[in-house]
Scaffold this active site. Structure first.
Site, PDB file in Angstrom:
ATOM      1  N   LYS A  53      13.128  17.980  71.124  1.00  0.00           N
ATOM      2  CA  LYS A  53      13.260  16.607  71.612  1.00  0.00           C
ATOM      3  C   LYS A  53      14.698  16.131  71.584  1.00  0.00           C
ATOM      4  CE  LYS A  53       8.712  14.621  70.816  1.00  0.00           C
ATOM      5  NZ  LYS A  53       7.963  13.457  70.291  1.00  0.00           N
ATOM      6  N   LYS A  71      24.117  19.706  60.693  1.00  0.00           N
ATOM      7  CA  LYS A  71      23.860  18.301  61.017  1.00  0.00           C
ATOM      8  C   LYS A  71      24.994  17.369  60.625  1.00  0.00           C
ATOM      9  CE  LYS A  71      18.837  18.756  60.971  1.00  0.00           C
ATOM     10  NZ  LYS A  71      17.562  18.357  60.343  1.00  0.00           N
ATOM     11  N   LYS A 120      15.696  26.616  71.791  1.00  0.00           N
ATOM     12  CA  LYS A 120      14.300  26.348  71.478  1.00  0.00           C
ATOM     13  C   LYS A 120      13.868  25.019  72.098  1.00  0.00           C
ATOM     14  CE  LYS A 120      14.988  24.020  67.004  1.00  0.00           C
ATOM     15  NZ  LYS A 120      14.657  24.055  65.563  1.00  0.00           N
TER      16      LYS A 120
END
Length: 358
Positions: free
Chosen positions: A230, A143, A227
């Protein structure tokens, strides 16, 4: 309750085995997990965490404490969100959990930020952890790439400390999560062990990880190598639990497939078609070997999948709409937040005394 026969695996790092075996303190079984308020959950969230929790809720002994936190503080670990959006996301996630079968009378369902004791324990745990170890965690490495060097939010680095505090504030013994959280669970166990050793106490149990063996891994409808999420792929890549019948049919018919003839299950050569079969299996609870798909065309598969999903989600949609029109969600969050605070207050008073704050 023997959860192994129900398809669960309980694991714990062997590095804590000596501490556990020598412990003289009995900690009552408490299940705890958290879920980020991302708004309306999609099928990946449903099969990955929500359904396993509801099944567990209906399986374990009634006297066993179960706690589920909507972790709104974690939601700002990558930076602040508009206040109205965060409030809406939290309300929608709470309503979704109840609509999916989380029973507030059986599960203490609460909002993380209603329990300020968690943040204080997170600070205490920070004194037992190093920045270098936190920076080595895979999720942090992944991230941090979203930010310019030097502009990484502190919350992203310290996220695992808050995650550990979520669990330890309530002295939870068992954490139902997926395999991808194993490293965070090891860090959590390490912090519990370090605290106990540093302060010569047995105040914290060493939490165990509970993983459902038959965990359904739901993939994107538009890119089966990824996967369902959103954060990528667009709206057509996922099906949300409140999607209308029309929307479900549209998303399924436009899902990625191929033109290789009748349906076969072949992940190596027909990944997209196999992905749709996996989703059909998850929704219907039928093993792939029992699905009679040999005469299906890909369109048959898509339409059958859409029908199965709509049948599964219809009662959830209706319950969600009912909750949105009432004040029940706000009442549940208020009452359960107060109940969670009572538990946390008692535990933090003991922790603060051990640390020397009292």
């Amino acid at each position: 309750m023997n959860l192994i026969k129900y398809g669960y695996r309980i694991s714990q790092s062997s590095q804590f085995s000596r501490s556990i075996s020598s412990s003289t303190t009995h900690h009552p079984t408490i299940y705890f997990t958290g879920i980020q308020p991302t708004g309306i959950p999609h099928l990946g969230n449903f099969f990955g965490s929500i359904e396993p929790w509801t099944e567990l809720q209906n399986t374990v002994d009634k006297e066993t404490q179960m706690m589920l936190s909507v972790v709104d503080q974690h939601a700002i670990s990558l930076g602040p969100l508009p206040a109205d959006q965060l409030r809406s996301n939290t309300h929608q996630m709470t309503a979704s959990l109840i609509a999916c079968g989380v029973d507030p009378k059986r599960t203490l369902l609460f909002r993380q930020s209603d329990v300020p004791h968690i943040a204080q324990l997170s600070w205490i745990l920070g004194s037992l952890q190093t920045t270098s170890k936190l920076a080595r965690l895979p999720q942090y490495k992944e991230k941090q790439q979203r930010f310019k060097k030097g502009d990484i939010p502190v919350g992203l680095l310290t996220y695992p400390l808050l995650q550990a505090a979520d669990v330890l504030t309530f002295k939870a013994t068992t954490v139902p999560v997926g395999e991808d959280q194993s490293q965070h669970l090891n860090l959590l166990g390490g912090l519990a062990y370090a605290f106990n050793k540093t302060y010569n106490t047995e105040i914290f149990p060493i939490p165990k990880q509970l993983t459902r063996e038959s965990h359904a891994r739901i993939r994107s409808l538009r890119d089966p190598e990824k996967k369902m999420s959103k954060s990528s792929g667009g709206e057509r890549s996922r099906i949300e639990i409140t999607d209308s019948r029309e929307s479900i049919i549209e998303k399924c018919t436009k899902a990625q497939s191929d033109n290789a003839g009748k349906v076969t299950y072949d992940k190596e050569n027909r990944l997209a078609v196999s992905n749709l079969l996996d989703l059909y299996s998850a929704v219907t609870k039928m093993p792939i070997s029992e699905i009679q798909f040999s005469e299906w065309t890909t369109l048959d598969l898509k339409m059958n999948l859409a029908e199965a999903i709509d049948k599964k989600l219809k009662p959830i949609r209706e319950k969600f709409d009912e909750l949105q029109k009432s004040g029940e969600v706000d009442k549940i969050l208020l009452e359960n937040g107060e109940a969670a605070c009572e538990i946390a207050e008692k535990n933090l008073k003991e922790i603060r005394r051990v640390v020397g704050f009292l």
